[in-house]
Scaffold this motif. Structure first.
Motif, PDB file in Angstrom:
ATOM      1  N   SER A 270       2.823  -4.900 -10.896  1.00  0.00           N
ATOM      2  CA  SER A 270       3.044  -4.449  -9.363  1.00  0.00           C
ATOM      3  C   SER A 270       4.165  -4.445  -8.898  1.00  0.00           C
ATOM      4  O   SER A 270       4.752  -3.147  -8.595  1.00  0.00           O
ATOM      5  CB  SER A 270       2.165  -5.609  -8.706  1.00  0.00           C
ATOM      6  OG  SER A 270       2.061  -5.128  -7.305  1.00  0.00           O
ATOM      7  N   PHE A 271       5.136  -5.307  -9.319  1.00  0.00           N
ATOM      8  CA  PHE A 271       6.611  -4.891  -9.078  1.00  0.00           C
ATOM      9  C   PHE A 271       7.085  -3.789  -9.662  1.00  0.00           C
ATOM     10  O   PHE A 271       7.865  -2.935  -8.971  1.00  0.00           O
ATOM     11  CB  PHE A 271       7.390  -6.127  -9.434  1.00  0.00           C
ATOM     12  CG  PHE A 271       7.077  -7.416  -8.571  1.00  0.00           C
ATOM     13  CD1 PHE A 271       7.132  -8.805  -9.288  1.00  0.00           C
ATOM     14  CD2 PHE A 271       6.981  -7.319  -7.250  1.00  0.00           C
ATOM     15  CE1 PHE A 271       7.136  -9.855  -8.452  1.00  0.00           C
ATOM     16  CE2 PHE A 271       6.841  -8.371  -6.697  1.00  0.00           C
ATOM     17  CZ  PHE A 271       6.970  -9.656  -7.450  1.00  0.00           C
ATOM     18  N   LEU A 273       5.819  -0.916 -10.957  1.00  0.00           N
ATOM     19  CA  LEU A 273       5.164   0.471 -10.194  1.00  0.00           C
ATOM     20  C   LEU A 273       5.913   0.632  -8.882  1.00  0.00           C
ATOM     21  O   LEU A 273       6.194   1.761  -8.460  1.00  0.00           O
ATOM     22  CB  LEU A 273       3.744   0.395 -10.257  1.00  0.00           C
ATOM     23  CG  LEU A 273       3.108   0.567 -11.683  1.00  0.00           C
ATOM     24  CD1 LEU A 273       1.603   0.617 -11.426  1.00  0.00           C
ATOM     25  CD2 LEU A 273       3.397   1.790 -12.461  1.00  0.00           C
ATOM     26  N   GLY A 274       5.854  -0.455  -8.142  1.00  0.00           N
ATOM     27  CA  GLY A 274       6.597  -0.180  -6.929  1.00  0.00           C
ATOM     28  C   GLY A 274       8.108  -0.149  -6.778  1.00  0.00           C
ATOM     29  O   GLY A 274       8.380   0.875  -6.024  1.00  0.00           O
ATOM     30  N   MET A 311      -0.799   5.822  -8.758  1.00  0.00           N
ATOM     31  CA  MET A 311      -0.069   4.682  -9.062  1.00  0.00           C
ATOM     32  C   MET A 311      -1.338   3.704  -9.114  1.00  0.00           C
ATOM     33  O   MET A 311      -1.225   2.636 -10.039  1.00  0.00           O
ATOM     34  CB  MET A 311       0.990   4.261  -7.939  1.00  0.00           C
ATOM     35  CG  MET A 311       2.223   4.988  -8.296  1.00  0.00           C
ATOM     36  SD  MET A 311       2.938   4.680  -9.917  1.00  0.00           S
ATOM     37  CE  MET A 311       4.476   4.468  -9.249  1.00  0.00           C
TER      38      MET A 311
ATOM     39  N   PHE B 125      -3.778  -2.476  -5.624  1.00  0.00           N
ATOM     40  CA  PHE B 125      -2.635  -1.424  -5.526  1.00  0.00           C
ATOM     41  C   PHE B 125      -1.445  -2.431  -5.994  1.00  0.00           C
ATOM     42  O   PHE B 125      -1.323  -3.299  -5.607  1.00  0.00           O
ATOM     43  CB  PHE B 125      -2.445  -0.987  -4.002  1.00  0.00           C
ATOM     44  CG  PHE B 125      -3.561  -0.212  -3.473  1.00  0.00           C
ATOM     45  CD1 PHE B 125      -4.821  -0.660  -3.150  1.00  0.00           C
ATOM     46  CD2 PHE B 125      -3.178   1.198  -3.586  1.00  0.00           C
ATOM     47  CE1 PHE B 125      -5.928   0.215  -2.508  1.00  0.00           C
ATOM     48  CE2 PHE B 125      -4.467   2.217  -2.997  1.00  0.00           C
ATOM     49  CZ  PHE B 125      -5.511   1.526  -2.784  1.00  0.00           C
ATOM     50  N   PRO B 126      -0.558  -1.497  -6.348  1.00  0.00           N
ATOM     51  CA  PRO B 126       0.894  -1.954  -6.480  1.00  0.00           C
ATOM     52  C   PRO B 126       1.279  -2.117  -5.025  1.00  0.00           C
ATOM     53  O   PRO B 126       1.260  -1.123  -4.396  1.00  0.00           O
ATOM     54  CB  PRO B 126       1.659  -0.952  -7.204  1.00  0.00           C
ATOM     55  CG  PRO B 126       0.850  -0.100  -7.886  1.00  0.00           C
ATOM     56  CD  PRO B 126      -0.640  -0.107  -7.044  1.00  0.00           C
ATOM     57  N   LEU B 127       1.723  -3.359  -4.666  1.00  0.00           N
ATOM     58  CA  LEU B 127       1.773  -3.738  -3.270  1.00  0.00           C
ATOM     59  C   LEU B 127       2.973  -2.714  -2.375  1.00  0.00           C
ATOM     60  O   LEU B 127       2.324  -2.252  -1.459  1.00  0.00           O
ATOM     61  CB  LEU B 127       2.200  -5.102  -3.158  1.00  0.00           C
ATOM     62  CG  LEU B 127       1.141  -6.205  -3.583  1.00  0.00           C
ATOM     63  CD1 LEU B 127       1.392  -7.432  -3.474  1.00  0.00           C
ATOM     64  CD2 LEU B 127      -0.287  -5.783  -2.832  1.00  0.00           C
ATOM     65  N   PHE B 128       4.148  -2.454  -2.886  1.00  0.00           N
ATOM     66  CA  PHE B 128       4.997  -1.740  -2.231  1.00  0.00           C
ATOM     67  C   PHE B 128       4.318  -0.216  -2.158  1.00  0.00           C
ATOM     68  O   PHE B 128       4.654   0.495  -0.987  1.00  0.00           O
ATOM     69  CB  PHE B 128       6.240  -1.588  -3.191  1.00  0.00           C
ATOM     70  CG  PHE B 128       7.321  -0.762  -2.333  1.00  0.00           C
ATOM     71  CD1 PHE B 128       7.659   0.396  -2.840  1.00  0.00           C
ATOM     72  CD2 PHE B 128       7.805  -1.543  -1.398  1.00  0.00           C
ATOM     73  CE1 PHE B 128       8.774   1.035  -1.998  1.00  0.00           C
ATOM     74  CE2 PHE B 128       9.023  -0.779  -0.544  1.00  0.00           C
ATOM     75  CZ  PHE B 128       9.519   0.196  -1.044  1.00  0.00           C
ATOM     76  N   VAL B 129       3.655   0.241  -3.131  1.00  0.00           N
ATOM     77  CA  VAL B 129       2.998   1.587  -2.953  1.00  0.00           C
ATOM     78  C   VAL B 129       1.878   1.639  -1.865  1.00  0.00           C
ATOM     79  O   VAL B 129       2.048   2.691  -1.086  1.00  0.00           O
ATOM     80  CB  VAL B 129       2.103   1.952  -4.319  1.00  0.00           C
ATOM     81  CG1 VAL B 129       1.561   3.267  -4.042  1.00  0.00           C
ATOM     82  CG2 VAL B 129       3.167   2.200  -5.317  1.00  0.00           C
ATOM     83  N   MET B 132       3.866   1.925   1.506  1.00  0.00           N
ATOM     84  CA  MET B 132       4.397   3.296   1.516  1.00  0.00           C
ATOM     85  C   MET B 132       3.165   3.888   2.121  1.00  0.00           C
ATOM     86  O   MET B 132       3.529   4.798   3.164  1.00  0.00           O
ATOM     87  CB  MET B 132       4.667   3.878   0.276  1.00  0.00           C
ATOM     88  CG  MET B 132       6.111   3.403  -0.195  1.00  0.00           C
ATOM     89  SD  MET B 132       6.481   4.012  -1.812  1.00  0.00           S
ATOM     90  CE  MET B 132       6.712   5.844  -1.556  1.00  0.00           C
ATOM     91  N   TRP B 210      10.146 -12.379   0.555  1.00  0.00           N
ATOM     92  CA  TRP B 210       9.585 -11.133   0.028  1.00  0.00           C
ATOM     93  C   TRP B 210       9.554 -10.088   0.965  1.00  0.00           C
ATOM     94  O   TRP B 210       9.646  -8.824   0.996  1.00  0.00           O
ATOM     95  CB  TRP B 210       8.457 -11.523  -0.448  1.00  0.00           C
ATOM     96  CG  TRP B 210       7.313 -10.381  -1.015  1.00  0.00           C
ATOM     97  CD1 TRP B 210       6.229 -10.584  -0.501  1.00  0.00           C
ATOM     98  CD2 TRP B 210       7.631  -9.494  -1.851  1.00  0.00           C
ATOM     99  NE1 TRP B 210       5.576  -9.585  -0.904  1.00  0.00           N
ATOM    100  CE2 TRP B 210       6.389  -8.643  -1.782  1.00  0.00           C
ATOM    101  CE3 TRP B 210       8.580  -8.873  -2.244  1.00  0.00           C
ATOM    102  CZ2 TRP B 210       6.319  -7.426  -2.313  1.00  0.00           C
ATOM    103  CZ3 TRP B 210       8.349  -7.429  -3.029  1.00  0.00           C
ATOM    104  CH2 TRP B 210       7.341  -6.761  -2.945  1.00  0.00           C
TER     105      TRP B 210
END
Lengths: 337, 282, 320
Positions: A270-271, A273-274, A311, B125-129, B132, B210
């Motif tokens: 997760s990290f 890919l982000g 993603m 989901f990848p959290l940062f994505v 976004m 975070w």
């Protein structure tokens, strides 16, 4: 074993459905006129009307969703406004670059974090142990984009050791013939040592940046898990049986300690890919991360949707792989369902 | 906070100088956040192109950026924005997440299943994505950064509160409260939840760090905060182009302060954990 | 000729809350082929003593005095590599909780092979048949299939048999069994104890049986060593111990062991608790505070060793 894989696949299905629904909602839930978003800031009224019709925005939400699914099944993710190309094509072209970067970051992180974690666990209280704990706390505090800049500044500008942090390959070289799309692999396949070295050089800093952030949780988990396993009863039996130290450490302790580490990989991905996006911006890496950043700047919405979807689906697939891998290592998994 | 707790806090503080340092840093940050605009030496928005890209000097301790603005002042003012974003996001996330999680843990059944499904979908989901995507979809504003950060932190609070409530659900005092005639909801709100709060404090502190990183990351790629606003992430982005040509101070100082802030929250979280942990009590 | 000789062994643990004087002046002797039982309450130091014999103690343990000799070898001075030759090959140990004492993600057959490969010159192709043979010797039904099993697929009794197979794979001279049947049901207990007893007799193997169950010890041991709070308080051949216990603690233990036909109401108990071994002010006899026959010298003077009969030793100022 097949049963396990199928069961995990079935378990991943709700996530896929959830991802598709959420991305649909994100794009259609736009405030204002979604058609205007997709048409772009400089679109004419007719263009907006066209987009509205093709997106089915005048229809009910359920019908829109059906259209959306149909487009997805055809692989139609819309077209990029700036380039006019289908989004899917562009993503496919750029994906290998991002994958190579992410994989290298992961391999780097694992090859540092796991041995250090094991060392720290086998020498509690030593300087290695303290160093590990410090790195673990500091590592999760580092902003990825800042680390990247720092590394570029130190190793390129100050020390001149790293190549110019602009892109995947130096201008003096041309990319290897594409087999996998991963330059490292392809240059090896083409038996071009100079090209391999050049590619590796370009990869070094971005991969290190990515890897640094995830090194911390991996190291922490390896150390904790190893400590726990080393004090367990079956290790005492192994020692009492006179098994050599290396065998006890590797075949008995490490394999068991690996289990929680594999579970941690989910969070790690997760990290990765982000943070990929941030690293690609810093190093001008031509992957899907910089693709989406350009699209954001240009208010080009279709690529953003494509990016999020890609993603997310990639992440679901990776988590599935991790689950299956875990099932391979731990024979107890089948019974607990 | 009775005398015993204070004594214990003092014990932990002296045993653990690092935690004490973290707490001091935290106080400095809070001070900056509250008083930033008034103690900053220069106007963070005042551009002075004649003095652009000056290295750190007596006049400008952290140097000036491409528009001649004083970096130190901008950093101080940015503390307020970053802090504010993080606090709001964590507060919203905690409020909604803890409520949902507590309901799920206490009542179980289909409430549990639905809420778990929501959490799982976010975590798919990848959290940062996802963040976004949310900011891009809803619009490029600070409010949306807060919303996006809050949403991606929801599963975290849902899980922790659900687990904590689940553990306490069948405790003696809960039974007693029920027998005394309290409705389920009252029991949950007045008896179970206050006991869940202390362990959650640790998580909140760690989460703050975070959240700041997340907000800064979004700003770095151009989402959320617009120039000329001062925010640590966007300042690093503005300085990124200059770092390779040697003007390191434009990106370094904001980045270092950002790192320090996150580090502070992480250390504080670890320290809080030590205070809460009954094994450390003599 | 004694196989194992422990002389005047003292051992302590350094912990955050103080130093635990876990063993003090322990003497123990095991002769070839005999079965010795070590009995005592939980916390009396029985297991720690045996860990010391194998030198698989915790890092926090310190041996402060005494010696351990096994078949002429000075265990405390020996190098780690020579000890590795002894463990599993000359001295083996089986533990309580057999399922957690086995590697949970490794097939039991492979775990036996690991021991065989380490200690015997068995060829690679011979490992599997020898492992299956070891399983058959401990009377596991269907050893070919059980060879492939994981510990979680086996019952408690079967796991214990696997552990015994592991321990006996290289024909050791001494087997240490640390509460081998405590986690098992009564029928399985009997079967396992019978197995160990038969195998020991077949091979002329000496056995140390650690247990808190006096009845079990009385049935399977030639000689019994009674331990209390890190001290050996009495040693005697089994029959003599039960016929005429010399130490007040032993008498209490025997009285508190339920006998068939006896009602629980008439069951005696040993009053008090084990003393805190971190205390600096422990009396010379650690049973003193719970003993109704205590004399003033029990607190201050070093414990004597009285010989009550041949082979029957007691450490008490006021034996029965």
């Amino acid at each position: 074993m097949i049963g396990l894989v199928l069961k995990r696949l079935a378990g991943a299905l709700p996530n896929v459905i959830g991802v598709v629904i959420v991305t649909f909602l994100l794009t259609r839930a736009l405030p204002g006129d979604p058609a205007a978003y997709f048409a772009g800031p400089s679109a004419t009224t007719e263009a907006i009307q066209q987009i509205r019709a093709s997106l089915g925005l005048d229809k009910s939400l359920a019908q829109q969703f059906a259209l959306y699914l149909r487009d997805l099944a055809k692989g139609d993710l819309g077209n990029s406004l700036s380039t006019g190309q289908p989004v899917l094509t562009e993503i496919r072209q750029r994906l290998p670059a991002s994958l190579e970067l992410t994989l290298c970051g992961l391999v780097l992180a694992l090859s540092v974090a796991v041995p250090l974690g094991i060392l720290a666990a086998t020498r509690p209280g030593s300087w290695i142990d303290h160093l590990c704990r410090l790195l673990a706390t500091a590592g999760v505090s580092l902003p990825t984009f800042f680390t990247g800049l720092l590394l570029a500044y130190v190793f390129y500008f100050l020390l001149g050791v790293a190549p110019s942090p602009l892109g995947r390959i130096d201008v003096a070289f041309s990319p290897p013939p594409a087999v996998t799309g991963l330059y490292l692999v392809d240059s090896l396949l083409a038996r071009d040592a100079a090209l391999f070295r050049a590619t590796a050089g370009q990869l070094a800093l971005p991969a290190a940046t990515l890897g640094l952030f995830v090194m911390a949780p991996l190291m922490r988990m390896t150390r904790a898990s190893m400590l726990g396993v080393l004090s367990s009863e079956f290790i005492r039996t192994a020692r009492a049986s006179g098994l050599p130290r290396m065998k006890v450490l590797y075949a008995y302790a490490f394999r068991n300690a690996l289990l929680p580490v594999v579970t941690t990989l989910g969070m790690v991905f997760s990290f990765l890919l982000g943070s990929n996006v941030l690293v690609e911006k810093v190093f001008a890496w031509p992957g899907i991360g910089s693709y989406v950043i350009e699209a954001l700047v240009a208010s080009d919405y279709a690529p953003v949707q494509g990016f999020v979807l890609t993603m997310a689906l990639l992440y679901v697939a990776l988590n599935l792989a991790i689950d299956v891998l875990y099932g391979f290592i731990d024979p107890r998994v089948g019974i607990e369902g | 906070m009775n005398a015993a707790t204070l004594r214990h806090v003092r014990y932990v503080a002296t045993q653990n100088p690092v935690t004490l340092a973290a707490f001091l840093m935290f106080s400095v940050l809070v001070l900056l956040a509250l008083a930033g605009p008034w103690i900053a030496p220069y106007d963070p928005l005042a551009s002075d192109t004649a003095n652009a890209l000056n290295p750190p000097s007596v006049r400008n301790w952290f140097g000036t950026d491409a528009l001649g603005r004083d970096i130190l002042s901008r950093i101080m003012v940015a503390a307020r924005l970053d802090f504010g974003i993080a606090v709001s996001a964590v507060a919203v996330s905690f409020a909604i997440g803890a409520t949902l999680g507590s309901l799920a843990g206490f009542f179980g059944g289909w409430a549990d299943r639905i809420i778990a499904r929501i959490a799982d979908t976010i975590m798919a989901f990848p959290l940062f994505v996802l963040a976004m995507g949310i900011v891009a979809a809803l619009g490029n504003t600070v409010a949306n950064i807060v919303l996006a950060t809050a949403i991606i932190n929801l599963p975290f609070y849902i899980r922790v509160s659900r687990a904590e409530v689940n553990v306490r659900r069948n405790a003696g005092y809960v039974e007693a409260a029920r027998l005394a005639g309290n409705s389920d909801l009252r029991v949950l709100a007045l008896h179970v939840f206050p006991n869940v709060l202390p362990p959650m404090m640790v998580q909140i502190s760690l989460n703050m760090g975070w959240a700041i990183l997340n907000a800064a990351g979004l700003s770095f790629i151009g989402l959320g905060v617009r120039p000329p606003q001062a925010e640590w992430g966007i300042m690093v982005a503005e300085g990124a182009t200059y770092i390779i040509s040697g003007e390191w101070w434009v990106a370094l100082f904001p980045g270092a302060v950002l790192m320090l802030a996150v580090f502070t929250f992480n250390l504080l979280g670890d320290g809080l954990r030590d205070v809460m942990d009954p094994r450390m009590r003599t | 000729m004694s196989l194992l000789e422990v002389r005047d062994l003292s051992l302590e643990f350094r912990t955050r809350s103080g130093t635990v004087r876990a063993l003090e002046h322990i003497n123990l002797e095991v002769v070839k082929g005999e079965t010795v039982g070590i009995v005592g309450e939980s916390g009396s130091g029985k297991s720690v003593l045996c860990f010391a014999v194998l030198r698989i103690l915790d890092a926090a343990a310190r041996i402060t005095s005494g010696s351990i000799a096994f078949a002429g070898m000075d265990v405390l001075r020996a190098s780690e590599s020579s000890l590795q030759q002894v463990r599993g090959r000359e001295i083996s140990m089986i533990f309580q909780n057999p399922r957690t004492a086995l590697n949970p993600i490794r097939r039991v057959g492979r775990q036996i092979e690991d021991v065989l490969a380490t200690h015997s010159a068995t060829l690679r192709e011979q490992l599997k048949p020898k492992a299956i043979e070891a399983l058959a010797k401990v009377r596991i039904p269907d050893p070919d299939r059980r060879y492939l099993a994981y510990p979680f697929e086996l019952s408690g009794g079967q796991c214990q048999r696997v552990m015994i197979a592991l321990a006996l794979a290289c024909d050791p001279q001494l087997l240490i069994a640390d509460e081998p049947t405590t986690g098992l049901d009564v029928t399985t207990q009997a079967a396992i104890m019978q197995l160990v007893s038969d195998l020991a007799r077949e091979r002329g193997m000496a056995t140390i049986l650690i247990t808190h169950d006096l009845a079990l010890a009385s049935e399977y041991c030639d000689r019994i060593v009674v331990m209390h709070a890190g001290h050996v308080v009495e040693t005697a051949p089994t029959a003599a111990l039960f016929r005429a216990p010399a130490h007040p603690y032993t008498a209490r233990l025997i009285a508190s062991t339920p006998a068939p036909g006896q009602s629980i109401a008439t069951l005696a108990s040993v009053p008090g608790n084990l003393p805190d071994l971190r205390r600096a002010d422990l009396p010379s006899c650690r049973f003193q505070e719970r003993c109704e026959r205590a004399l003033p010298e029990c607190v201050t003077d070093g414990l004597p060793t009285t010989i009550a009969d041949s082979g029957h030793l007691v450490r008490c100022f006021n034996p029965l």
